[in-house]
Design an enzyme around this catalytic site. Structure first.
Site, PDB file in Angstrom:
ATOM      1  N   CYS A 173       0.837  -1.210   0.000  1.00 20.74           N
ATOM      2  CA  CYS A 173       0.000   0.000   0.000  1.00 20.74           C
ATOM      3  C   CYS A 173       0.868   1.254   0.000  1.00 20.74           C
ATOM      4  O   CYS A 173       1.471   1.594   1.022  1.00 20.74           O
ATOM      5  CB  CYS A 173      -0.925  -0.022   1.225  1.00 20.74           C
ATOM      6  SG  CYS A 173      -1.961   1.440   1.363  1.00 20.74           S
ATOM      7  N   CYS A 212      -0.457   4.094   2.283  1.00 20.34           N
ATOM      8  CA  CYS A 212      -0.201   3.858   3.720  1.00 20.34           C
ATOM      9  C   CYS A 212       1.263   4.108   4.063  1.00 20.34           C
ATOM     10  O   CYS A 212       1.558   4.720   5.089  1.00 20.34           O
ATOM     11  CB  CYS A 212      -0.512   2.421   4.124  1.00 20.34           C
ATOM     12  SG  CYS A 212      -1.999   1.734   3.429  1.00 20.34           S
ATOM     13  N   ASP A 213       2.166   3.599   3.239  1.00 16.39           N
ATOM     14  CA  ASP A 213       3.563   3.494   3.672  1.00 16.39           C
ATOM     15  C   ASP A 213       4.556   4.379   2.921  1.00 16.39           C
ATOM     16  O   ASP A 213       5.715   4.480   3.317  1.00 16.39           O
ATOM     17  CB  ASP A 213       4.024   2.027   3.539  1.00 16.39           C
ATOM     18  CG  ASP A 213       3.221   1.106   4.457  1.00 16.39           C
ATOM     19  OD1 ASP A 213       2.798   1.571   5.524  1.00 16.39           O
ATOM     20  OD2 ASP A 213       3.014  -0.065   4.096  1.00 16.39           O
TER      21      ASP A 213
END
Ligand code: NAP
Length: 327
Positions: A138, A141-142
């Site tokens: 992701c 997200c990261d």
């Protein structure tokens, strides 16, 4: 009714953000929902080390902490959690629905399916070991954690290119590794990727191993060229894998309508084709896959289920009385 069978108003299958939110809403409606949580509370979120884009948490928080808070919130209003796996369902006779887990059998007036989809794995050494420590599924997200770093993206579809382009906001360079010499992604995305000077491509290549560094992170991938057979080691600190998702539809067989990619089809009220069965989160949304979108969908599905139960109260009471009367 069998002795082991538990009669419930609402059974929620899955404990990601959609399921946990559906649990909160149906619990607040006094329906005492049972959440079949699976092996791991929170699903994908539980393996996300930090979440910085969920509103209301400006300092961010870890995935496990967020799902633990959501669980506690739902429990405070009467939701019950079972760390059990659904083995099969019987939706064929309509409500109440049979949900069989490893340890129990439930008869539920309404079912909310929030069982999610799993990112497809490469299945190579180092992949699982470095999830959250250099391996990610992701970018949203990261990506933030890879500022100024040299990273690789695996895949050649729309997700790989879209996420690869997004990741250039943070990374110093993004090398896209694709198993063929032709991309599956749409032409416009391809053009944007080719025009991005931070992006380069490694064609005809597969990742054979993700190699770790002494500090516990990733420092290289071992690649194999599928045409020449040549093996090389490519230094990198991050491996973002976008090779598709698999919706967790196996327990439903052909009892619920799926789209061509295997996701449950719902309408705007998160109703499935089975009256009384609702679905929310990544099992029915193959596009957004965010905690915040799943929370919203879980809310909508729960409200639709609450409304449906109210509308069918009399009919359900009659039906529920039947097995006892016949026993
Ligand atoms: P996808 O279209 O199925 O593409 C998966 C990619 O990963 C393909 O390039 C495939 O290679 C590669 N791949 C699969 N298994 C692999 C393996 N074991 N090792 C190495 N490579 C592997 O998946 P997606 O990109 O996640 O997209 C899913 C759906 O969402 C698609 O319909 C897509 O159009 C849509 N989507 C649209 C947008 C957008 O329009 N902005 C954004 C994201 C997703 P091959 O090409 O060789 O098969």
């Amino acid at each position: 009714m069998g002795e082991r069978m538990k009669k419930e108003r609402v059974v929620i299958i899955g404990s990601g953000p959609a399921g946990l939110t559906a649990a909160l809403y149906t619990a607040r409606a006094q329906l005492a929902p049972v959440v079949i949580a699976g092996a791991q509370l929170g699903g994908q979120v539980a393996i996300t080390h930090e979440i910085e884009n969920y509103p209301g948490f400006p300092d961010g928080l870890s995935g496990p902490e967020l799902v633990e808070r959501m669980k506690e919130h739902a429990e405070n209003f009467g939701a019950k959690f079972e760390f059990d796996l659904v083995e099969s369902v019987d939706f064929s006779r309509g409500s109440p629905f049979l949900v069989k887990t490893m340890g129990e059998e439930y008869l539920a007036d309404a079912v909310i399916v929030t069982i999610g989809a799993d990112p497809r794995k490469l299945g190579v050494p180092g992949e699982i070991e470095f999830i959250g420590a250099g391996v990610s599924y992701c970018g949203t997200c990261d990506g933030f954690f890879f500022r100024g770093k040299d990273i690789v993206v695996v895949g050649g579809g729309d997700s790989a290119l879209e996420e690869g382009i997004f990741l250039t906001r943070f990374a110093n360079s993004v090398n896209i590794i694709h198993r063929r010499d032709e991309l599956r992604a749409g032409v416009q995305l391809q053009q944007r990727a080719f025009n991005n000077e931070k992006i380069s491509f490694t064609w005809d290549s597969v990742v054979e191993e993700i190699i770790g560094a002494d500090d516990g992170g990733v420092n290289a991938v071992r690649l194999k060229n599928r045409v020449t057979g040549e093996e090389t080691t490519h230094p990198t600190e991050g491996v973002f894998i976008f090779i598709g998702h698999d919706p967790n539809n196996a327990v439903f067989g052909d009892q619920i309508a799926l789209n061509e990619n295997g996701y449950i089809i719902t309408d705007q009220r998160y109703r499935t084709n089975v009256e009384g069965v609702f679905a929310a989160g990544e099992i029915q949304d193959e596009i957004w896959r965010q905690v915040a979108t799943s929370v919203g969908q879980g809310t909508s599905a729960a409200m639709a289920a609450i409304q449906w139960l109210e509308e069918h109260e009399e009919h359900l009471q009659d039906l529920n009385a039947l097995p006892e009367a016949q026993a």
